[in-house]
Design a protein around this motif. Sequence first.
Motif, PDB file in Angstrom:
ATOM      1  N   LYS A  29       0.442  -1.331   0.051  1.00 31.06           N
ATOM      2  CA  LYS A  29       0.137   0.182   0.498  1.00 31.06           C
ATOM      3  C   LYS A  29       0.479   0.832   0.308  1.00 31.06           C
ATOM      4  O   LYS A  29       0.498   2.359  -0.154  1.00 31.06           O
ATOM      5  N   THR A  30       1.779   1.245   0.168  1.00 35.57           N
ATOM      6  CA  THR A  30       3.367   1.729   0.664  1.00 35.57           C
ATOM      7  C   THR A  30       4.194   1.895  -0.369  1.00 35.57           C
ATOM      8  O   THR A  30       4.671   0.517  -0.560  1.00 35.57           O
ATOM      9  N   PRO A  31       4.379   2.950  -0.369  1.00 41.04           N
ATOM     10  CA  PRO A  31       6.622   2.655  -1.223  1.00 41.04           C
ATOM     11  C   PRO A  31       6.968   1.996  -0.508  1.00 41.04           C
ATOM     12  O   PRO A  31       6.841   1.712   1.025  1.00 41.04           O
ATOM     13  N   MET A  32       8.619   1.355  -0.523  1.00 44.30           N
ATOM     14  CA  MET A  32       9.382   0.331   0.254  1.00 44.30           C
ATOM     15  C   MET A  32      10.666   1.030  -0.397  1.00 44.30           C
ATOM     16  O   MET A  32      10.890   1.607  -1.273  1.00 44.30           O
ATOM     17  N   SER A  35      16.058  -2.242   1.674  1.00 41.72           N
ATOM     18  CA  SER A  35      15.878  -3.520   2.476  1.00 41.72           C
ATOM     19  C   SER A  35      14.974  -3.777   2.263  1.00 41.72           C
ATOM     20  O   SER A  35      15.047  -4.743   2.694  1.00 41.72           O
ATOM     21  N   GLU A  36      13.793  -3.220   2.436  1.00 39.73           N
ATOM     22  CA  GLU A  36      12.331  -3.621   2.177  1.00 39.73           C
ATOM     23  C   GLU A  36      11.978  -4.536   2.021  1.00 39.73           C
ATOM     24  O   GLU A  36      11.180  -6.093   1.920  1.00 39.73           O
ATOM     25  N   ILE A  37      12.785  -4.486   0.183  1.00 37.75           N
ATOM     26  CA  ILE A  37      12.151  -5.771  -0.516  1.00 37.75           C
ATOM     27  C   ILE A  37      13.551  -6.635  -0.712  1.00 37.75           C
ATOM     28  O   ILE A  37      12.574  -7.558  -0.654  1.00 37.75           O
ATOM     29  N   GLY A  64      10.081   6.766  -4.321  1.00 38.71           N
ATOM     30  CA  GLY A  64       8.430   7.465  -3.085  1.00 38.71           C
ATOM     31  C   GLY A  64       8.934   8.850  -3.278  1.00 38.71           C
ATOM     32  O   GLY A  64       9.807   9.294  -3.202  1.00 38.71           O
ATOM     33  N   GLU A  65       7.810   9.272  -1.942  1.00 38.02           N
ATOM     34  CA  GLU A  65       8.186  11.040  -1.268  1.00 38.02           C
ATOM     35  C   GLU A  65       9.130   9.983  -0.903  1.00 38.02           C
ATOM     36  O   GLU A  65       9.747  11.760  -0.509  1.00 38.02           O
ATOM     37  N   GLN A  66       9.069   9.730   0.368  1.00 38.10           N
ATOM     38  CA  GLN A  66      10.270   9.296   1.437  1.00 38.10           C
ATOM     39  C   GLN A  66      10.677   8.912   0.511  1.00 38.10           C
ATOM     40  O   GLN A  66      11.298   8.489  -0.649  1.00 38.10           O
TER      41      GLN A  66
END
Lengths: 263, 263
Positions: A29-32, A35-37, A64-66
């Motif tokens: 639902k949100t950019p990743m 590391s998360e990927i 993403g925005e962040q």
Amino acid sequence: MSESANHDIYFVPGLHRGLRILEILGAAKTPMSLSEIARAMDLSRSSAFRLVYTLRQMEFLKDGEQKNTYTLGAKVLNLGFAYLSNQPITKIARPLLAQLRDTTGVSTHLSVLEGHNVLYLGSHQARTGFVSNMVTGTRVEAYATAIGWCLLSGKSEAELAAFCKGLDMPPITKHTPTSFQMLKARVDQMRTDGFVVSHGFREPGGSSIAVPVWDQAGKVVACVNLSGPDSGFDFDKLKSFYLPETKATALRISRELGYEGSN
Amino acid sequence: MSESANHDIYFVPGLHRGLRILEILGAAKTPMSLSEIARAMDLSRSSAFRLVYTLRQMEFLKDGEQKNTYTLGAKVLNLGFAYLSNQPITKIARPLLAQLRDTTGVSTHLSVLEGHNVLYLGSHQARTGFVSNMVTGTRVEAYATAIGWCLLSGKSEAELAAFCKGLDMPPITKHTPTSFQMLKARVDQMRTDGFVVSHGFREPGGSSIAVPVWDQAGKVVACVNLSGPDSGFDFDKLKSFYLPETKATALRISRELGYEGSN
DNA sequence: TATTGATGTTTTATATACAAAACAATTGGC
DNA sequence: GCCAATTGTTTTGTATATAAAACATCAATA
């Protein structure tokens, strides 16, 4: 052993993993972050880095925005639309739907069933009026709409039961069928009539005609739909003009698909 | 040397080539065979085989109608829709658009500008009526629609000129602007008014309100749109009720994006 | 401010993805 | 019905993509 006997000789792992990243980011639902990927894919960060680098460079991912986060890029949207316009039935139907729009003066649409949804493949807008409610690429719940009943008329009772299994059917309007039995009644009605008409006196604000398209095996594969606001939709002309024209167009498309019935 | 200084250290070639195959098949009007793909990519057949094999297994490609031909698979459509629903503005706007739909009783839409097109990001349908002209994911020419003018109002005169450069502008209706000058007039009008209203007495069959959404930098980034058939769209209520409600919603979305102006 | 942990990036030895070549199966022309 | 050409598939030595490990950068906590 469970999930991947993937290790086919012919699998190219770079591609496989890159596409999985796209799927994961689509579902997220949100950019990743990188590391998360990597964690989500159970992959080393260095490999994830290279994959993301490539996807980004090809604009299948964008920032993403962040900072240091990634989301799907615009390229995936292009592919989605290419998919729609490459559907064979789209190509066959397009000129015929445009013609139907021109002779009737109101908007025409083509749709198919995909899972539990009605998937709009294309539409031709009424030339009058600025209100351009185009629909291509849209999905709506099939059980709740006239077009959906039209498309579901191709299913047997057993298939329809399977379709309803585990599907929750909230009432959108007071006419929405909310159970298998109610849906079956709608679909049966459609099958005997050969079309669905909903007119403004019952549903304030708009009128719509839906007629099925058959393929060479006699199966319902799509739905031709003609719709407009009441003011542009003369009730007298509905049955004497709009409906026969719509049926003729649907039959013409069916013929091009190899249908030989006489419906 | 010409086209690819691609040979970055971090490029993963399998992924790069696989995605290019998707792009090529998206652009192709018809399914392609393995050899055609290999030729189009300037690749050995054995490598193309492995890439196609992988794409097919992941359902990003599916078999065409002819034997040994391939087209885009349904997965690319899923990604396309994921892209749309992951757009940050979609998430922010969704509940507010639903609320606007509920208080007004007519359909509401959110759209952005993408290239020369209006791209619909999401919509909430009027609960009454079967006619479900949803629009998510659709693209329409920006120059020709009220929503387009609304979105273009964020551009400077120079940007607007660049936008028109090389764009051909056929007249869709008699109100369609067909030159830079005419388009500029529409957009300027929109900018001074702060909204576009088209009502049935001018455009038979439907009415529509379009209001811009601003981001924290004061830029027009999206358009809130409310539309319905005349019969559900009371002219008296238009200016006294629908328009203020729509503007309030657009402003609320703008606020959530960090807009601090007072428009 | 120093310390720890986590993340993004670069390097590099080695496991492996790749393209050439061989093979099999079709297709088209005469 | 034969031959030639084209296409889909498999094999295999070698060039290369990869993951571990090292490095760099940042954030949080004490």
